[in-house]
Design an enzyme around this catalytic site. Structure first.
Site, short mmCIF file in Angstrom:
data_model
loop_
_atom_site.label_atom_id
_atom_site.label_comp_id
_atom_site.label_asym_id
_atom_site.label_seq_id
_atom_site.Cartn_x
_atom_site.Cartn_y
_atom_site.Cartn_z
N HIS A 108 -49.12 -33.50 26.70
CA HIS A 108 -49.79 -32.74 27.75
C HIS A 108 -50.35 -31.44 27.20
O HIS A 108 -49.74 -30.83 26.31
CB HIS A 108 -48.87 -32.50 28.95
CG HIS A 108 -47.61 -31.75 28.65
ND1 HIS A 108 -47.53 -30.39 28.70
CD2 HIS A 108 -46.37 -32.18 28.29
CE1 HIS A 108 -46.30 -30.00 28.40
NE2 HIS A 108 -45.57 -31.07 28.14
N ASP A 110 -51.15 -28.79 29.23
CA ASP A 110 -50.70 -27.62 30.01
C ASP A 110 -49.39 -27.07 29.44
O ASP A 110 -48.62 -27.80 28.80
CB ASP A 110 -50.53 -27.99 31.49
CG ASP A 110 -49.49 -29.09 31.71
OD1 ASP A 110 -49.53 -30.09 30.97
OD2 ASP A 110 -48.63 -28.94 32.61
N ASP A 141 -43.60 -27.27 23.03
CA ASP A 141 -43.79 -28.05 24.27
C ASP A 141 -45.21 -27.87 24.77
O ASP A 141 -45.45 -26.98 25.57
CB ASP A 141 -42.77 -27.60 25.32
CG ASP A 141 -42.82 -28.43 26.58
OD1 ASP A 141 -43.51 -29.45 26.59
OD2 ASP A 141 -42.18 -28.03 27.56
N GLU A 175 -48.51 -31.96 33.31
CA GLU A 175 -47.14 -32.50 33.21
C GLU A 175 -46.11 -31.52 33.75
O GLU A 175 -45.15 -31.90 34.41
CB GLU A 175 -46.82 -32.84 31.74
CG GLU A 175 -45.51 -33.59 31.54
CD GLU A 175 -44.26 -32.71 31.41
OE1 GLU A 175 -43.15 -33.24 31.55
OE2 GLU A 175 -44.40 -31.49 31.19
N GLU A 176 -46.31 -30.24 33.45
CA GLU A 176 -45.30 -29.23 33.81
C GLU A 176 -45.14 -29.07 35.32
O GLU A 176 -44.12 -28.57 35.78
CB GLU A 176 -45.62 -27.88 33.16
CG GLU A 176 -45.58 -27.90 31.62
CD GLU A 176 -44.18 -28.10 31.05
OE1 GLU A 176 -43.22 -28.21 31.82
OE2 GLU A 176 -44.06 -28.18 29.82
N GLU A 203 -43.62 -36.72 24.46
CA GLU A 203 -42.83 -35.61 23.97
C GLU A 203 -41.32 -35.92 24.01
O GLU A 203 -40.86 -36.71 24.82
CB GLU A 203 -43.10 -34.36 24.80
CG GLU A 203 -42.73 -34.56 26.27
CD GLU A 203 -43.13 -33.39 27.15
OE1 GLU A 203 -42.93 -32.26 26.72
OE2 GLU A 203 -43.62 -33.61 28.26
N HIS A 401 -40.04 -23.73 27.02
CA HIS A 401 -40.08 -22.89 28.24
C HIS A 401 -39.44 -21.52 28.02
O HIS A 401 -39.31 -20.74 28.97
CB HIS A 401 -39.41 -23.59 29.44
CG HIS A 401 -40.06 -24.86 29.84
ND1 HIS A 401 -39.90 -25.43 31.09
CD2 HIS A 401 -40.90 -25.69 29.18
CE1 HIS A 401 -40.60 -26.56 31.15
NE2 HIS A 401 -41.21 -26.74 30.00
ZN LIG Z 1 -43.51 -30.77 27.87
#
Ligand SMILES: [Zn+2]
Ligand SMILES: *[C@@H]1O[C@H](CO)[C@@H](O)[C@H](O)[C@H]1NC(C)=O
Ligand SMILES: *[C@@H]1O[C@H](CO)[C@@H](O)[C@H](O)[C@H]1NC(C)=O
Ligand SMILES: *[C@@H]1O[C@H](CO)[C@@H](O)[C@H](O)[C@H]1NC(C)=O
Length: 430
Positions: A108, A110, A141, A175-176, A203, A401
């Site tokens: 992803h 984003d 990520d 995705e997030e 991922e 994150h």
């Molecule tokens: Zn991710």
């Protein structure tokens, strides 16, 4: 043990000299590494990708422009689909037998918001430091994985390798936030079906030691908004039915449940993420003024159900919590995934066997686990497509994150070779 004074001085002096020499040689070595890294084309591409601030939704378009350039550079066909407005990018390396089921390499574009003031290096800089780490939101990520895919494909092309199977690199926009305008509508389209996907990679889980992990099942996310209501009034009046009384009851019940689940977590293996339901209260909102008793407080809870949790049981539990709060209070589901199929990780799954063998041949170990969180693969698996979450990131602190997210570049580069080896095997499966 005591040493004669003279010996202490001599020892100290030798240590001092050794230190100076070591420090000098290693710091200049770092600097050469840093320069080499900064000039490496794959690292430059990762840097450029990270510099697109895709925590902002509009910038999904800039990410697609980036991906189009990558496809054009390699002379590969690509398409952009918009099942619900947001762009989904697909580029294709056509195999010798395109009628065979294809391999999907998903990631992803984003990223989650960064909170720039807390970072050592600006989160959208892609700064390479003297230790050979690249800093930025998305470096673990999951922009790193997207770039590893394309670099592995680039190596295949440069080495004149033609695979039997077609490979699609797919890039999702959201995705997030649950994939509701990305993978969720996309898997329902004819365009998705025509990709004829036999196996998908996405991922995975950053590992702190030598072992790699593949995730074969995601925990089901239930993200819930509880609106707790009570009597309002003047801030000086101490009356019953105050909303904070309800909030207190709610927190006690929820935290007791959380504690039970933490006990299960503590009593099982550290990687047995499927054994317990995770519970976190991540937002509490309410209040209008210092001298006004509020009439409502909103609590947002994030749960990821254990693998064997029954939907009905969880629902009954939540209903019983609501019963404690009175009729005025209400519950809304932000996300409520009931079904999360598992992909087989045994000899019935030839893709997994090929993957495991390839990694073994490279002298590495890969262990299947349940994913503690949720990825776009939860949606792909509901279409009966085997899908594994995988990343080559080992010996690294997981920074997904988190502030100061970074990736060790030696690992990033090594990972490209691992993907190249995997593609040669997966893409040539009979
Ligand atoms: Zn991710
Ligand atoms: C790939 O093929 C081209 C054209 O036939 C050739 O010039 C090149 O040397 C080959 N590269 C490799 C790595 O085999
Ligand atoms: C679980 O383990 C952590 C870390 O050892 C500890 O702090 C916590 O109190 C434990 N919780 C329960 C509910 O057992
Ligand atoms: C909560 O109370 C505030 C202030 O009275 C009001 O504006 C808001 O709409 C209420 N929210 C809900 C979810 O009832």
């Amino acid at each position: 043990m005591s040493l004669p004074n003279k010996m202490i001085y001599v020892t100290f002096f030798v240590l001092l000299i050794t230190n100076i020499i070591l420090c000098e040689s290693s710091s200049s070595e770092y600097q050469t590494n840093q320069k080499q890294y900064e000039q490496n084309p794959a690292i430059k591409r990762l840097q450029e990708y990270i510099q697109i601030d895709t925590s902002i939704e509009e910038n999904a378009e800039l990410a697609v422009e980036f991906w189009k350039r990558q496809a054009e550079e390699l002379g590969l066909p690509y398409a952009v689909y918009r099942p619900l407005g947001l762009p989904i990018f697909v580029m294709t390396l056509t195999g010798r037998q395109p009628e065979l089921p294809s391999i999907m390499l998903n990631s992803h574009a984003d990223v989650v918001p960064a909170g720039a003031d807390l970072w050592i290096y600006p989160p959208f800089s892609g700064h390479v430091d003297e230790n050979g780490n690249l800093h930025g939101r998305g470096s673990q990520d999951t922009k790193d994985v997207g770039i590893q895919y394309i670099e592995a494909v680039r190596k295949l092309i440069q080495n004149n390798v033609t695979l039997e199977r077609t490979v699609h690199i797919t890039v999702m926009p959201d995705e997030e936030t649950g994939g509701f305008r990305g993978i969720v509508p996309f898997v329902e389209t004819e365009e998705f079906k025509s990709l004829n996907i036999g196996f998908a990679l996405d991922e995975g889980f950053t590992s702190q030691d030598n072992t790699m992990y593949v995730t074969y099942q995601d925990k089901r996310p239930w993200q819930i908004k509880f609106i707790i209501r009570g009597n309002g009034g003047h801030g000086s009046i101490v009356a019953s039915g105050n909303v904070i009384e309800g909030l207190q009851r709610f927190l006690n019940i929820a935290m007791e449940y959380r504690n039970e689940q933490m006990q299960i977590q503590n009593s099982t293996h550290v990687f047995d993420f499927g054994a317990y339901t995770s519970v976190n209260i991540n937002m509490i909102e309410g209040g209008v003024a210092p001298n006004v008793v509020p009439t409502n407080v909103t609590v947002i809870m994030d749960m990821r159900l254990s693998v064997d949790a029954e939907v009905n049981d969880v629902q009954d539990m939540l209903n019983s919590w609501m019963a404690e709060l009175g009729d005025e209070s209400s519950i809304e589901y932000i996300r409520r995934v009931e079904n999360s199929p598992a992909t087989a990780v045994d000899e019935t799954n030839p893709y997994w066997m090929a993957m495991r063998d390839t990694i073994k041949e490279l002298g590495l170990t890969v262990v299947p686990i349940v994913c503690p969180a949720t990825s776009d693969m939860v949606v792909v698996r509901t279409k009966a497509i085997p899908a594994l979450g995988f990343t080559t990131k080992t010996n690294m602190i997981p920074k997904l994150h988190d502030i100061d997210e970074y990736i060790a570049l030696d690992q990033f580069l090594k990972g490209i070779d691992i993907y190249e080896a995997l593609l040669k095997k997966l893409g040539n499966l009979a």
